[in-house]
Motif scaffolding. Structure first.
Motif, PDB file in Angstrom:
ATOM      1  N   CYS A   1       0.841  -1.201   0.000  1.00  0.00           N
ATOM      2  CA  CYS A   1       0.000   0.000   0.000  1.00  0.00           C
ATOM      3  C   CYS A   1       0.873   1.247   0.000  1.00  0.00           C
ATOM      4  O   CYS A   1       1.826   1.342   0.781  1.00  0.00           O
ATOM      5  CB  CYS A   1      -0.911   0.028   1.225  1.00  0.00           C
TER       6      CYS A   1
ATOM      7  N   HIS B   1      -6.737   7.830 -12.402  1.00  0.00           N
ATOM      8  CA  HIS B   1      -7.332   6.505 -12.181  1.00  0.00           C
ATOM      9  C   HIS B   1      -6.379   5.457 -12.711  1.00  0.00           C
ATOM     10  O   HIS B   1      -5.747   5.646 -13.763  1.00  0.00           O
ATOM     11  CB  HIS B   1      -8.685   6.395 -12.899  1.00  0.00           C
TER      12      HIS B   1
ATOM     13  N   ARG C   1      -6.248   0.974 -12.902  1.00  0.00           N
ATOM     14  CA  ARG C   1      -6.682  -0.381 -12.585  1.00  0.00           C
ATOM     15  C   ARG C   1      -5.976  -1.319 -13.560  1.00  0.00           C
ATOM     16  O   ARG C   1      -6.210  -1.272 -14.762  1.00  0.00           O
ATOM     17  CB  ARG C   1      -8.191  -0.547 -12.725  1.00  0.00           C
TER      18      ARG C   1
ATOM     19  N   TRP D   1      -4.405  -1.098  -8.110  1.00  0.00           N
ATOM     20  CA  TRP D   1      -5.668  -0.376  -8.107  1.00  0.00           C
ATOM     21  C   TRP D   1      -5.655   0.714  -7.034  1.00  0.00           C
ATOM     22  O   TRP D   1      -4.777   0.742  -6.168  1.00  0.00           O
ATOM     23  CB  TRP D   1      -6.848  -1.322  -7.901  1.00  0.00           C
ATOM     24  N   MET D   2      -6.619   1.627  -7.135  1.00  0.00           N
ATOM     25  CA  MET D   2      -6.775   2.736  -6.194  1.00  0.00           C
ATOM     26  C   MET D   2      -8.041   2.530  -5.370  1.00  0.00           C
ATOM     27  O   MET D   2      -9.067   2.106  -5.894  1.00  0.00           O
ATOM     28  CB  MET D   2      -6.890   4.070  -6.938  1.00  0.00           C
ATOM     29  N   GLU D   3      -7.938   2.860  -4.078  1.00  0.00           N
ATOM     30  CA  GLU D   3      -9.113   2.738  -3.222  1.00  0.00           C
ATOM     31  C   GLU D   3      -8.873   3.489  -1.922  1.00  0.00           C
ATOM     32  O   GLU D   3      -7.843   3.282  -1.262  1.00  0.00           O
ATOM     33  CB  GLU D   3      -9.404   1.264  -2.925  1.00  0.00           C
ATOM     34  N   LYS D   4      -9.802   4.372  -1.572  1.00  0.00           N
ATOM     35  CA  LYS D   4      -9.813   5.041  -0.275  1.00  0.00           C
ATOM     36  C   LYS D   4      -8.465   5.673   0.082  1.00  0.00           C
ATOM     37  O   LYS D   4      -7.919   5.447   1.165  1.00  0.00           O
ATOM     38  CB  LYS D   4     -10.242   4.061   0.812  1.00  0.00           C
TER      39      LYS D   4
END
Length: 488
Positions: A186, A246, A248, A351-354
């Motif tokens: 992360c 973005h 993914r 990927w991207m998240e929070k």
């Protein structure tokens, strides 16, 4: 397959596989298929246990006269890698048969390991098959962490001879498998306001790659969408500072990434024209680099509407630095096993998240210390970039003694039933055998299976004639073990 198979029971195998195809069973979500297994056991009068991880063992007593035979464990896993499914928790697999091969319409097939599991269940349902006491052991989350096998209690199974039906090379007995260490990394990635002024926005997509199993297919020269995405972003960023909105990349942690979707922004004018010109330039490079082994992979760049947020520049640079430093693909070939990868690493997903960028890496090796060393180096790279790393799975390597009576008996059955002897091989994929050897002292394992090509991809397919052949071998091996005069 023929309407009148040459060997009793194969129709039941394929019927059960058809039932499994209708049950969603992605890793981490095996509740429905575990329910099916328990109901199957009850329907056929078998005892069963289900643990907190949804692993299920079904026990069937020995055939009459074979009560003194040693208990045989038949091992499979119930989850599958769901590639190409828009809704893997709901979508069924739709199989089609062409030229003797079964594949799925637009998705992975789940022959890995659904075919082996179907054989085990078909055996339970057929009282004409001769066997000693059997335990059909079905684990969860084999494809994305092996947490089911790792959490098994020491008394969950009694048998110490294991027939594993999770191999994919029809003409071999798998007697060894690489260890695997799956990590999730992360990087902090704060979302900031998109820059103002005249800018152009582009969506970059990578499609058409073969992908495949990150162990079995790692040395086949296939395009990784991770490598392609990094190379393209680096080329653009070297000329004009871009903004990343973005990203993914990849489909599954255990697969070579076959697709990517990235949205970027650059200043209008010369920078925008440069970005659009990269499509032709990059595809020409891709054709030269991967045209022989991955001919359909392509990059496409198109204009898109502006987005409100982008990733802060430091996070983008940290991601690019990490991807540049960590190894991807084959790291070392074995000096003792011809044409066999000893150590490798694959970046499966980004990927991207929070507010974070996530990167998964799957490190494999026949040398556990080498595997850990590579994984530690990768974690160090992310730590130096301000990130953190978490180990999701560490499965040990496994090697069986190829001269053991159990392996020799399995080879004899192949020879007597099919007319040829399989090659004993060690494969660069991870099996749950390492966990079983640790948990259950004295255990021995022979891993066999039909010919399954391109697992973990939308091209996954199984040669149906080999399903029938392995079924014959499986049934005959059970019979001989039930009637053995001494322990195998």
């Amino acid at each position: 397959m023929n309407n009148q198979p040459s060997y009793p029971g194969i129709d039941r195998v394929m019927d059960i596989f058809s039932q499994l195809n209708r049950i969603p069973r992605p890793s981490h979500h095996e509740e429905k298929v575990a329910d099916f297994l328990c109901a199957f056991a009850e329907e056929h009068g078998c005892e069963y246990e289900r643990d907190s991880q949804n692993c299920v063992v079904i026990r069937k007593p020995a055939s009459p006269g074979c009560e003194k035979a040693q208990t045989v464990v038949v091992l499979n896993h119930m989850d599958m890698v769901c590639v190409g499914m828009e809704h893997p928790l709901d979508d069924a697999v739709v199989p089609v048969v062409e030229d003797g091969w079964m594949k799925a319409r637009g998705t992975s097939l789940g022959a890995d390991n659904g075919i082996g599991l179907s054989m085990a269940l078909a055996m339970l349902a057929d009282d004409s098959i001769v066997h000693g006491p059997v335990e059909v052991m079905t684990t969860t989350n084999e494809e994305d962490g092996m947490t089911g096998a790792a959490a098994l209690s020491p008394d969950f199974i009694k048998g110490r001879r294991v027939i594993n039906l999770d191999s994919e090379d029809y003409d071999t007995i798998t007697t060894g498998a690489a260890g695997a260490l799956l990590q999730l990394h992360c990087l902090p990635a704060m979302a900031v306001e998109a820059p103002k002024g005249k800018r152009r926005w582009f969506r970059i997509t990578v499609t058409g790659g073969k992908g495949g199993h990150s162990g079995v297919d790692i040395a086949k020269g296939r395009a990784s969408a991770v490598v392609m995405a990094w190379a393209l972003l680096a080329a653009i960023d070297n000329e004009y500072d871009l903004e990343l909105a973005h990203i993914r990349v990849g489909e599954a942690n255990a697969s070579i990434a076959s697709s990517a979707e990235i949205v970027i922004s650059v200043p209008s004018g010369e920078a925008a024209e440069f970005v659009k010109s990269q499509e032709a330039t990059f595809n020409e490079w891709v054709a030269q680099e991967y045209g022989k082994n991955d001919p359909d992979v392509r990059c496409h760049i198109e204009k898109v509407a502006p987005m409100d947020k982008v990733v802060d520049r430091a996070a983008f640079e940290a991601l690019m630095d990490c991807l540049e430093q960590i190894p991807q693909g084959v790291i070392k070939m074995s000096e003792t096993m011809a044409d066999t990868v000893e150590t490798s690493n694959n970046v499966g997903r980004i990927w991207m998240e929070k507010g974070q960028l996530f990167v998964s890496t799957h490190t494999r090796s026949f040398i556990d210390d080498d595997m850990r060393a590579v994984a530690a180096d990768i974690a160090k790279v992310f730590a130096q970039a301000g990130g953190s790393s978490q180990t999701l799975m560490e499965a040990p390597a496994w090697r069986e003694e190829v001269e053991s009576p159990f392996i020799q008996l399995t080879s004899d059955v192949f020879n007597d039933v099919l007319g040829w002897r399989p090659r004993p091989v060690a494969m660069h994929f991870v099996l749950e055998a390492g966990y079983f050897v640790q948990k259950y002292p004295g255990i021995q394992m022979a891993s066999i299976g039909p010919r399954i090509v391109e697992p973990h991809s939308t091209s996954e397919r199984v040669l149906l004639s080999t399903v029938e052949d392995i079924w014959k071998v499986f049934v005959e091996l059970l019979r001989r073990m039930a009637n053995a005069d001494s322990e195998i």
